[in-house]
Scaffold this active site. Structure first.
Site, short mmCIF file in Angstrom:
data_model
loop_
_atom_site.label_atom_id
_atom_site.label_comp_id
_atom_site.label_asym_id
_atom_site.label_seq_id
_atom_site.Cartn_x
_atom_site.Cartn_y
_atom_site.Cartn_z
N LYS A 35 -2.59 9.91 10.85
CA LYS A 35 -2.02 10.02 12.19
C LYS A 35 -0.78 10.91 12.24
CE LYS A 35 0.37 5.53 11.87
NZ LYS A 35 1.67 5.96 11.34
N GLY A 40 1.12 12.35 3.00
CA GLY A 40 1.91 11.73 1.93
C GLY A 40 2.33 10.30 2.22
N GLY A 41 2.15 9.88 3.48
CA GLY A 41 2.44 8.48 3.82
C GLY A 41 3.92 8.13 3.76
N THR A 145 -4.17 2.31 4.74
CA THR A 145 -3.20 2.53 5.82
C THR A 145 -1.80 2.02 5.50
OG1 THR A 145 -4.23 0.59 6.82
CG2 THR A 145 -4.83 2.72 7.74
N MET A 316 3.56 -3.96 -3.55
CA MET A 316 3.45 -2.80 -2.65
C MET A 316 4.10 -1.60 -3.33
SD MET A 316 4.12 -4.46 1.06
CE MET A 316 2.81 -5.25 1.98
N LEU A 317 3.35 -0.97 -4.21
CA LEU A 317 3.88 0.14 -4.98
C LEU A 317 2.93 1.33 -4.91
CD1 LEU A 317 4.91 -1.91 -8.15
CD2 LEU A 317 6.45 -0.99 -6.41
N HIS A 319 2.21 3.66 -7.05
CA HIS A 319 1.35 3.90 -8.22
C HIS A 319 0.25 2.85 -8.34
CE1 HIS A 319 5.18 2.00 -9.41
NE2 HIS A 319 4.45 1.21 -10.17
N HIS A 442 15.44 11.06 -32.75
CA HIS A 442 16.86 10.74 -32.73
C HIS A 442 17.65 11.98 -32.36
CE1 HIS A 442 20.67 8.94 -33.84
NE2 HIS A 442 20.95 10.05 -34.52
P1 NAI Z 1 11.58 -7.10 -1.18
O1 NAI Z 1 10.51 -8.04 -0.78
O2 NAI Z 1 11.55 -6.46 -2.51
O3 NAI Z 1 13.00 -7.82 -1.02
C1 NAI Z 1 13.40 -8.41 0.19
C2 NAI Z 1 14.52 -9.38 -0.04
O4 NAI Z 1 14.96 -9.87 1.21
C3 NAI Z 1 14.12 -10.59 -0.89
O5 NAI Z 1 14.99 -10.70 -1.98
C4 NAI Z 1 14.22 -11.75 0.11
O6 NAI Z 1 14.59 -12.94 -0.53
C5 NAI Z 1 15.31 -11.25 1.07
N1 NAI Z 1 15.30 -11.94 2.38
C6 NAI Z 1 14.24 -12.32 3.11
N2 NAI Z 1 14.63 -12.95 4.24
C7 NAI Z 1 15.99 -12.98 4.23
C8 NAI Z 1 17.01 -13.49 5.13
N3 NAI Z 1 16.70 -14.12 6.27
N4 NAI Z 1 18.31 -13.34 4.80
C9 NAI Z 1 18.64 -12.71 3.65
N5 NAI Z 1 17.73 -12.21 2.77
C10 NAI Z 1 16.43 -12.33 3.06
O7 NAI Z 1 11.59 -6.01 0.00
P2 NAI Z 1 12.17 -4.53 0.16
O8 NAI Z 1 13.31 -4.24 -0.75
O9 NAI Z 1 12.37 -4.39 1.62
O10 NAI Z 1 10.96 -3.64 -0.30
C11 NAI Z 1 9.70 -3.71 0.38
C12 NAI Z 1 8.56 -3.33 -0.52
O11 NAI Z 1 8.63 -1.97 -0.88
C13 NAI Z 1 8.55 -4.14 -1.80
O12 NAI Z 1 7.21 -4.50 -2.09
C14 NAI Z 1 9.06 -3.18 -2.83
O13 NAI Z 1 8.53 -3.44 -4.11
C15 NAI Z 1 8.60 -1.83 -2.29
N6 NAI Z 1 9.54 -0.80 -2.71
C16 NAI Z 1 9.54 -0.39 -3.98
C17 NAI Z 1 10.46 0.52 -4.43
C18 NAI Z 1 10.45 0.91 -5.84
O14 NAI Z 1 9.47 0.64 -6.52
N7 NAI Z 1 11.49 1.55 -6.34
C19 NAI Z 1 11.46 1.10 -3.54
C20 NAI Z 1 11.38 0.59 -2.23
C21 NAI Z 1 10.46 -0.32 -1.84
#
Ligand code: NAI
Length: 463
Positions: A35, A40-41, A145, A316-317, A319, A442
């Site tokens: 869309k 690249g999403g 999606t 949700m990654l 890779h 090393h």
């Molecule tokens: P997340 O699910 O990793 O973390 C969300 C955090 O918010 C949790 O620690 C949770 O306990 C907290 N939370 C929930 N409700 C709350 C409340 N009412 N008050 C305070 N804290 C609350 O979600 P995030 O960081 O938004 O990432 C979303 C997705 O995207 C994840 O699946 C993540 O793995 C992926 N992602 C991965 C990255 C990477 O691999 N480097 C970078 C960015 C995102």
């Protein structure tokens, strides 16, 4: 006019476009519906890539101000040109999205711009922004999606002061005080970016720890290091509301005084994106978390319809989605295709980085699996000393009887690159002894992985 394809992929994020390329390599006639005008999403346009560009730039800015002097480099009048930093980030995204368009072309994949939706079994239509509808028929359809930012009841996103990662990648000025809701990967990465650029950053987290998906010991170490960098953590805090005000924003917390600030980043997870797909037309119903149920070969309840990535269960990654996309189309064409969910790394691109693969120590304890643990600090590594980046450690968990590696967890410089060795070792079913007996160059940071493997058997050399 009807366009017929062997495979139609809905969504051109890392899961969808990689699946399309692999399918084309395998000889299928492939169409991709997206869309957005840029391919690249989320990952490429408003996620992984732009955030890494800003993480790199903000780290350089921070180092110029705080680390250069230690290296004997005198940099006077260091100033931030945020506009240029944001423009560079946009340039990186632009190049990569164009690269994907080129890859689709090279692989003779037909691209359709618009919203894809089912009209019946084997029938999909594309609704373009101008309302033009193109009907497609497909032997197979792959739903890729992705996901969108989740929010909380009581939070009033205004697309500006109270925003998600999308807005936080483009704020035109450094906020005086930024409140981050949620201490997951997004909160810590973008919180780090704005902290390095000069914002006061307060991270509010509902749980009593940060990075809930990671090994607890490593997450605790990471919290200490990030706190030293200036991030303030308030754990065990339940946010009940947030909204923009005339001068900034306010965040409400259960049982505590509200916090007034300049901007709010809502990073409390993501939710699968399935709206408007017409899933009812093919008889697909979602699970209670809004995900599309699939079997081991990514088959949905509808014949010839598959789903991968953020719309199905699992981390949700990007890779993970890529691996699933490849396995899915390989299974369609060859009858074989597999993803090893025990060897999917995760990386948080803070500085230092946090990376892990396999079971955490808590998971092993909960499952009653006997293990031995080896850890080695970057502080005792020559290359880390030379870099001036000695925070963190590598921790290896191996089965107590067989020595097979069950999990590897790293906090440290370039942890995201170092974890690849651990992932490969686990894919080959390696023991800690295998890693310990592997020659590592090393002086490199990778020697910390070797030393941690030696430490599993109590024989680390440099400590
Ligand atoms: P997340 O699910 O990793 O973390 C969300 C955090 O918010 C949790 O620690 C949770 O306990 C907290 N939370 C929930 N409700 C709350 C409340 N009412 N008050 C305070 N804290 C609350 O979600 P995030 O960081 O938004 O990432 C979303 C997705 O995207 C994840 O699946 C993540 O793995 C992926 N992602 C991965 C990255 C990477 O691999 N480097 C970078 C960015 C995102």
């Amino acid at each position: 006019m009807t366009n017929s394809h062997d495979l139609v992929v809905i969504g051109a994020g890392p899961g969808g476009y990689v699946a399309a390329i692999r399918a084309a390599q395998l000889g299928l006639n492939v169409g991709v519906i997206e869309k957005e005008s840029r391919l690249g999403g989320t990952c490429l346009r408003i996620g992984c890539i732009p955030s890494k560009a800003l993480l790199e730039s903000s780290e350089l800015f921070h180092e110029t101000k705080h680390s250069f002097a230690g290296h004997g480099i005198v940099a006077k009048e260091v100033a931030l040109d945020l506009k240029a930093m944001l423009a560079r980030k946009d340039g990186v995204v632009d190049q990569l999205t164009k690269g994907i368009a080129g890859l689709l072309k090279k692989n003779k994949i037909t691209r359709y711009e618009g919203l894809g939706r089912f009209t019946g079994p084997g029938a999909v239509e594309v609704v373009a922004a101008d309302g033009k509808v193109t009907a497609l028929t497909a032997k197979n359809v792959l739903i890729a999606t992705g996901s969108t930012s989740a929010t909380l009841k009581g939070i009033e996103l205004d697309g500006d002061k109270v925003g998600t990662s999308t807005e936080a990648l483009s704020w035109p000025a450094v906020p005086g005080h930024l409140v981050v809701i949620g201490a997951g990967a997004i909160g810590l990465e973008l919180g780090s970016v704005w902290c390095r650029l000069g914002a006061k950053v307060t991270v509010l987290e509902y749980l009593d720890r940060i990075l809930p998906a990671n090994d607890a010991e490593i997450a605790k170490d990471a919290q200490k290091v990030l706190a030293k960098q200036g991030l303030t953590f308030k754990l065990g805090v339940k946010v009940t509301g947030a909204r923009a005000t005339k001068d900034g924003a306010v965040v409400e917390i259960e049982g505590q005084q509200p916090i007034t600030c300049d901007r709010v980043l809502v990073s409390v997870g993501r939710k699968p994106h399935t709206e408007g797909l017409g899933l009812d037309k093919v008889g697909i119903t979602l699970d209670p978390k809004g995900r599309i149920p699939v079997d081991a070969h990514f088959r949905t309840a509808a014949a010839g319809v598959f789903a991968i990535g953020d719309v199905i269960p699992g981390p949700m990654l990007a890779h993970k989605a890529e691996e699933e996309g490849v396995a899915c189309v390989e299974h369609i064409v060859t009858g074989y295709g597999h993803v090893n969910y025990d060897a999917i790394p995760n990386v948080v691109y803070t500085h230092p980085e946090v990376a892990g693969v396999g079971k955490t120590e808590e998971e092993l304890v909960a499952a009653g699996i006997p293990y031995r643990k080896g850890a080695f600090p970057f502080l005792a590594n020559g290359r880390a000393k030379a870099l001036g980046q000695t925070d963190g450690k590598v921790k290896i968990l191996a089965h107590k009887e067989t020595d097979r590696i069950l999990g590897v967890h790293i906090l440290g410089p370039r942890a995201g690159d170092l974890i690849a060795e651990a992932v490969a070792a686990m894919e080959f079913g390696a023991s800690a002894e295998d890693l310990a007996r592997t020659c590592h160059a090393h002086p490199t940071l990778a020697e910390v992985v070797k030393e941690a493997a030696l430490a599993v058997d109590g024989r680390a050399l440099h400590i």
